[in-house]
Design an enzyme around this catalytic site. Structure first.
Site, mmCIF file in Angstrom:
data_model
loop_
_atom_site.group_PDB
_atom_site.id
_atom_site.type_symbol
_atom_site.label_atom_id
_atom_site.label_comp_id
_atom_site.label_asym_id
_atom_site.label_seq_id
_atom_site.Cartn_x
_atom_site.Cartn_y
_atom_site.Cartn_z
ATOM 1 C CG MET A 172 32.072 39.620 42.479
ATOM 2 S SD MET A 172 31.592 39.799 44.202
ATOM 3 C CE MET A 172 33.102 39.464 45.045
ATOM 4 N N GLY B 150 40.923 45.542 52.838
ATOM 5 C CA GLY B 150 42.365 45.690 52.960
ATOM 6 C C GLY B 150 43.021 44.406 53.473
ATOM 7 N NE ARG C 209 32.851 39.140 54.408
ATOM 8 C CZ ARG C 209 33.371 38.112 53.765
ATOM 9 N NH1 ARG C 209 32.767 36.930 53.791
ATOM 10 N NH2 ARG C 209 34.479 38.237 53.094
ATOM 11 C CB CYS D 264 46.062 46.215 50.648
ATOM 12 S SG CYS D 264 46.412 44.476 50.303
ATOM 13 C CG ASP E 174 59.214 50.128 18.796
ATOM 14 O OD1 ASP E 174 60.216 49.412 18.572
ATOM 15 O OD2 ASP E 174 59.284 51.217 19.412
ATOM 16 C CB CYS F 193 23.145 44.305 50.580
ATOM 17 S SG CYS F 193 23.310 43.526 48.959
ATOM 18 C CB THR G 283 39.629 36.962 54.113
ATOM 19 O OG1 THR G 283 38.443 36.251 54.430
ATOM 20 C CG2 THR G 283 39.964 36.714 52.656
#
Ligand code: SAM
Ligand code: SF4
Length: 549
Positions: free
Chosen positions: A241, A117, A62, A69, A519, A321, A146
């Site tokens: 998460m 991002g 990945r 972003c 209020d 990880c 993604t």
């Protein structure tokens, strides 16, 4: 009474209707211009699978293309964004390709996912996909992305032609106001167009990433499942998460177990077999529906045993990880002029250090959810208080004339006195969410209410006729957002070393803090109720201690 609006309101918008109609009729037309390359087997002389010491083969990479972003999702990023690395620290197009090339040729990487991002804010995104897709002739099987879908519609067909195989589009609501609340930006219509474009352009798979959060969007779970009725979509429910500063709380996370029980009570679903042993999603399908439902249960069911993935951050760090802290800077390695053989060794060593499993996401989450010191103080404080007693003397009545009087405390000795009070505000979870994430038009509700409460405690003698002006050593006001009861609990503590107690000060603090919240939020919910305003505990003074059980 509070309005149960969270469960009764149905969010059906123009956008969601268009989406539903369009998804229902989406064609499976394929792009005639697209020539799908059949992956070839890796035959590189340097090829050796990337194995850790537990025999897990890592063939999924990945790559985060940017830290930036164009949205600010509540569960992911703080409103002000994250501290960005200087551009020179980020992997450039050439370095990304070099790393992808190395992973495919030497380690047999079969799948690359680009993420961020927001990956599509890189203006070289088409080039990146095009370049990396050349690796399909060397064993790379799949390129995915993604995206939050804001820009995807614009690029969909170009990306498909460049070699992108599948797309995950993140969407957590079909209601435009709520979209604005969750992402802190507008853009639902664009995301919907992107989903339509992905279906039109015949991607191998189109998945919708949905993070269900208690009290925020959990009432839309069924609406999202309905999207799979006629469209070949996979709705992926991702367990919420904890990340640094994303205000994760166990009460807000909806576990797979809770979700599937709820879904099974409303739909006739069947479990589907895993597609591969590395599949992180547990798959289901509503009988008779075209699409599927996936569950990514990172919090309640670590999928470490079949983990085949490593990550490359935008600034070029290799993470073996998601939940681990170990990182290896490949950007630095490139910068230092290491050749591919040397980088190959570094990566293999890093993967060899990968643990069998992480310590459990729920345990990791505890780091982020440690009780703040003030609450620990309060608990300690409560435990020091002993049993209650009642004052039988009416000290505010003058025994000579039966008239009210202010007690003369001149002869009393000063002692340490503490009082704690509480009130509850039934306000509804939608308003609570807006408060928590500072979305109330009038400003930061909890900060203003806290200041109001502290000032009120200090002004008690001006407002309560028979109260003395008491020097306060400490006043504090705290708020707990109780989503399960859709109420805010307001608590105060007052402390003095003086001749009278501070119960009234503590009660004033919660009362005025509660009225301030009322209020500032009354325009959003007319049926707010403030209730149970009471003394919880007091200690010190002649009248003895009191502790509400
Ligand atoms: N910006 C892109 C997007 O939103 O799809 C890609 C990056 S985003 C970090 C990747 C995925 O992580 C999104 O589907 C998002 O919903 C998910 N995500 C972010 N924060 C999360 C959290 N705290 N818990 C679960 N999923 C999260
Ligand atoms: Fe941006 Fe994606 Fe994070 Fe939302 S989830 S803030 S879109 S990176």
């Amino acid at each position: 009474m509070m309005t149960p609006f969270r469960t009764s309101l149905k969010y059906v918008t123009k956008e969601s209707l268009i989406l539903h109609r369009s998804l229902s009729s989406s064609s499976s037309a394929s792009l005639s211009s697209l020539t799908k390359q059949k992956p070839k087997t890796n035959n590189d002389a340097n090829f050796q699978p990337l194995l850790d010491t537990f025999g897990r083969r890592h063939d999924y990479l990945r790559i985060s293309l940017t830290e930036r972003c164009n949205l600010r999702c509540l569960y992911c990023m703080p409103e002000e964004g994250v501290q960005l690395s200087p551009k020179s620290n980020l992997l450039n197009n050439e370095e990304i390709y070099r790393m992808a090339n190395l992973f495919v040729h030497r380690f047999g990487t079969k799948k690359i996912r680009f993420t961020g991002g927001e990956p599509l804010i890189r203006n070289d995104i088409i080039d990146i996909i095009q370049n990396v897709s050349k690796l399909k002739s060397n064993g790379l099987e799949k390129i995915s992305i993604t995206t939050n879908g804001i820009l995807f519609a614009r690029y969909s067909s170009m990306l498909r032609q460049a070699g992108l195989d599948s797309v995950n589009i993140s969407l957590d609501t079909l209601n435009s106001d709520r979209f604005q609340l969750i992402t802190r930006r507008n853009g639902l219509a664009k995301v919907i167009k992107s989903i339509e474009a992905a279906l039109r352009d015949d991607y191998d798979s189109v998945k919708i990433n949905f993070v269900p959060i208690q009290g925020l969007n959990d009432d839309e779970i069924e609406d999202f499942i309905q999207l799979t009725k006629d469209s070949n979509l996979e709705i992926r429910f991702i367990e919420y998460m904890p990340f640094d500063g994303n205000r994760w709380h166990p009460d807000k996370m909806i576990s797979f177990k809770q979700l599937i029980n709820r879904i099974q009570s409303r739909f006739n679903v069947e479990r589907l077999p895993l597609r591969t042993i590395h599949d992180t999603a547990v798959l289901y399908q509503v009988q008779g529906y075209v699409g599927t439902i996936g569950f990514i249960n990172s919090m309640t069911n670590a999928f470490c045993a079949g983990c085949n993935r490593v990550r490359l951050t935008a600034d070029g760090h290799l993470k073996v990880c998601l939940f681990g802290k170990d990182e290896l800077s490949l950007k630095q390695a490139i910068h230092n002029g290491l050749n591919d053989d040397e980088i190959d060794v570094l990566i293999r060593e890093a993967v060899k250090r990968k643990k069998k499993q992480h310590s459990g996401a729920l345990n990791i989450a505890k780091d982020n959810t440690n009780r703040p010191m003030i609450l620990i103080d309060q608990r300690k404080f409560l435990s020091t208080l002993s049993s209650s007693s009642n004052d039988k003397n009416f000290t505010h009545i003058d025994p000579n004339d039966g008239q009210v009087k202010m007690v003369n405390v001149g002869e009393k000795s000063s002692t340490r006195r503490i009082a704690r009070a509480r009130a509850r505000i039934e306000i509804g979870s939608d308003v609570m969410n807006k408060i928590e994430y500072n979305q109330i038009g009038k400003g930061n509700v909890l900060t203003v209410a806290k200041i109001a409460g502290i000032m009120a405690a200090k002004s008690t003698s001006n407002l309560i006729p028979l109260c003395h002006q008491c020097p306060l050593d400490r006043v504090d006001v705290q708020f707990h957002l109780d989503y399960s009861n859709e109420e805010i609990i307001v608590e105060s503590i007052c402390e003095t070393t003086w001749k009278t107690g501070v119960e009234m000060e503590a009660l004033m603090a919660v009362s005025i803090a509660s009225l301030t919240i009322y209020d500032m939020c009354k325009a959003l919910n007319k049926s707010i109720v403030i209730r149970d305003c009471c003394l919880m505990a007091k200690t010190g003074g002649k009248s003895g201690d009191f502790n509400r059980v």
